[in-house]
Scaffold this motif. Sequence first.
Motif, mmCIF file in Angstrom:
data_model
loop_
_atom_site.group_PDB
_atom_site.id
_atom_site.type_symbol
_atom_site.label_atom_id
_atom_site.label_comp_id
_atom_site.label_asym_id
_atom_site.label_seq_id
_atom_site.Cartn_x
_atom_site.Cartn_y
_atom_site.Cartn_z
ATOM 1 N N VAL A 39 -12.298 -33.695 -14.463
ATOM 2 C CA VAL A 39 -11.783 -32.419 -14.646
ATOM 3 C C VAL A 39 -10.602 -33.314 -15.764
ATOM 4 O O VAL A 39 -9.758 -33.524 -14.965
ATOM 5 C CB VAL A 39 -10.985 -32.289 -13.854
ATOM 6 C CG1 VAL A 39 -10.049 -30.921 -13.538
ATOM 7 C CG2 VAL A 39 -12.849 -31.540 -12.587
ATOM 8 N N ILE B 41 -14.793 -24.285 -15.818
ATOM 9 C CA ILE B 41 -14.599 -24.913 -14.712
ATOM 10 C C ILE B 41 -13.308 -23.751 -14.232
ATOM 11 O O ILE B 41 -13.206 -23.402 -12.888
ATOM 12 C CB ILE B 41 -14.125 -26.273 -13.655
ATOM 13 C CG1 ILE B 41 -12.748 -26.863 -14.304
ATOM 14 C CG2 ILE B 41 -14.973 -27.533 -14.087
ATOM 15 C CD1 ILE B 41 -12.255 -27.666 -13.130
ATOM 16 N N LEU C 93 -14.591 -24.317 -4.241
ATOM 17 C CA LEU C 93 -13.165 -24.779 -4.121
ATOM 18 C C LEU C 93 -12.755 -24.769 -2.286
ATOM 19 O O LEU C 93 -12.009 -23.323 -2.393
ATOM 20 C CB LEU C 93 -12.014 -23.765 -4.736
ATOM 21 C CG LEU C 93 -12.030 -25.053 -6.379
ATOM 22 C CD1 LEU C 93 -11.107 -23.554 -6.897
ATOM 23 C CD2 LEU C 93 -11.182 -25.594 -6.158
ATOM 24 N N MET D 24 -13.932 -32.511 -4.655
ATOM 25 C CA MET D 24 -12.748 -33.336 -6.127
ATOM 26 C C MET D 24 -12.680 -34.571 -5.258
ATOM 27 O O MET D 24 -13.288 -35.379 -4.630
ATOM 28 C CB MET D 24 -11.680 -32.096 -5.373
ATOM 29 C CG MET D 24 -12.573 -30.227 -6.119
ATOM 30 S SD MET D 24 -11.099 -28.973 -6.726
ATOM 31 C CE MET D 24 -10.148 -29.630 -5.061
ATOM 32 N N SER D 25 -11.583 -34.511 -6.022
ATOM 33 C CA SER D 25 -10.669 -36.209 -5.355
ATOM 34 C C SER D 25 -10.903 -37.039 -3.969
ATOM 35 O O SER D 25 -11.814 -37.982 -4.318
ATOM 36 C CB SER D 25 -9.475 -36.973 -6.922
ATOM 37 O OG SER D 25 -9.523 -36.412 -7.575
ATOM 38 N N ARG E 236 -16.588 -32.705 -9.333
ATOM 39 C CA ARG E 236 -15.283 -32.077 -10.292
ATOM 40 C C ARG E 236 -14.626 -33.036 -10.262
ATOM 41 O O ARG E 236 -13.595 -32.704 -9.617
ATOM 42 C CB ARG E 236 -15.215 -30.572 -10.150
ATOM 43 C CG ARG E 236 -16.224 -29.524 -9.941
ATOM 44 C CD ARG E 236 -15.708 -28.298 -10.603
ATOM 45 N NE ARG E 236 -14.980 -27.760 -9.471
ATOM 46 C CZ ARG E 236 -15.369 -27.478 -8.229
ATOM 47 N NH1 ARG E 236 -16.807 -27.444 -7.941
ATOM 48 N NH2 ARG E 236 -14.472 -27.419 -7.278
ATOM 49 N N THR F 269 -7.869 -36.410 -10.860
ATOM 50 C CA THR F 269 -7.157 -37.285 -10.793
ATOM 51 C C THR F 269 -6.902 -38.601 -10.121
ATOM 52 O O THR F 269 -6.969 -39.793 -10.317
ATOM 53 C CB THR F 269 -5.764 -36.794 -9.259
ATOM 54 O OG1 THR F 269 -5.930 -35.196 -9.311
ATOM 55 C CG2 THR F 269 -4.849 -37.410 -8.808
ATOM 56 N N ARG G 125 -1.664 -35.479 -13.164
ATOM 57 C CA ARG G 125 -1.262 -34.203 -13.869
ATOM 58 C C ARG G 125 -0.460 -34.219 -14.026
ATOM 59 O O ARG G 125 0.691 -33.414 -13.845
ATOM 60 C CB ARG G 125 -1.963 -32.931 -13.500
ATOM 61 C CG ARG G 125 -3.565 -32.725 -13.472
ATOM 62 C CD ARG G 125 -4.283 -31.481 -13.086
ATOM 63 N NE ARG G 125 -4.255 -31.438 -11.455
ATOM 64 C CZ ARG G 125 -5.263 -31.118 -11.627
ATOM 65 N NH1 ARG G 125 -6.404 -32.554 -11.425
ATOM 66 N NH2 ARG G 125 -5.322 -31.435 -9.877
HETATM 67 C C1 LIG Z 1 -8.618 -29.398 -10.817
HETATM 68 C C2 LIG Z 1 -9.351 -28.728 -10.405
HETATM 69 C C3 LIG Z 1 -10.679 -29.538 -9.588
HETATM 70 C C4 LIG Z 1 -10.500 -31.373 -9.849
HETATM 71 O O1 LIG Z 1 -9.315 -31.681 -8.764
HETATM 72 P P1 LIG Z 1 -9.221 -33.119 -8.160
HETATM 73 O O2 LIG Z 1 -8.171 -32.781 -6.927
HETATM 74 O O3 LIG Z 1 -7.378 -33.322 -9.432
HETATM 75 O O4 LIG Z 1 -9.603 -34.104 -8.768
HETATM 76 C C5 LIG Z 1 -11.673 -29.548 -9.711
HETATM 77 N N1 LIG Z 1 -12.026 -28.375 -9.793
HETATM 78 C C6 LIG Z 1 -11.623 -27.748 -9.815
HETATM 79 C C7 LIG Z 1 -11.889 -26.103 -10.495
HETATM 80 C C8 LIG Z 1 -9.850 -27.994 -10.690
HETATM 81 O O5 LIG Z 1 -9.017 -26.519 -10.926
#
Ligand SMILES: *Cc1c(COP(=O)(O)O)cnc(C)c1O
Length: 235
Positions: A36, A80, A161, A207-208, A223, A226, A232
Amino acid sequence: MSLDDLPSRLRHVRQRIQIACERAGRQPNDVTLVGVSKGHPARCIQELASRGLTDIGESYVQEWQHKRVTLPGDLRWHFIGRLQSNKARHVVSKVALIHAVDRPSLVQALERHADAPQDVLLQVNIAGESSKSGCAIEDVQALLDRVSGSSTLRPVGLMTLPPAVENPEHARPHFRALRELRDRLRDRIAATDDWAAARFSHLSMGMSHDMAVAIEEGATIVRIGTALFGNRPTE
Ligand SMILES: *Cc1c(COP(=O)(O)O)cnc(C)c1O
């Protein structure tokens, strides 16, 4: 964040995916890593692409359009972010996967402008948070029926999410709930269409900070921002 750090970050993320897969008795190949890159320049994507990262996720239409013309044509783009209906035409049939289809008006806009088959995920507001986008659980079946009736859009799974939590273990029930929802919907599709049911296989979650738990609960797409690209710059 220096470009030199990127290869070791990529190795580290791949390792974390592999360890989580081992713990869950899954194959690392069954989990797609989407990098991402929102807020990060094209040269960072280029660096990771040269190390074998094939799938890139972007959240903002203009930013993605800029990077798309700068970068090689063989990257698989994932949109995304929350997609406004009036921008649907810029994205549909131009990316490998749209992750955040969450309302009939967006389906209609995507359909109107699609000129080639487009794989999509339905975004589910799995914890029912009032502040989050995503389709309510009780409306997912109707949204799926709507997408399934389209001649160009192909529903291939679900995305979520979960609520932001400190301890990734607290996200586990939400990931599990998304998997169970996918399984129930898939069973219903299978009653009339085996092919469509087989295609409806993806879970974009993790995510991360919580990718390991998501993989243990069945994520097929993670996804990762970071952990790959660093913090970011714009946030
Ligand atoms: C920014 C984002 C991510 C990545 O998140 P990190 O915590 O930086 O890995 C994943 N999914 C979506 C929908 C995002 O907007």
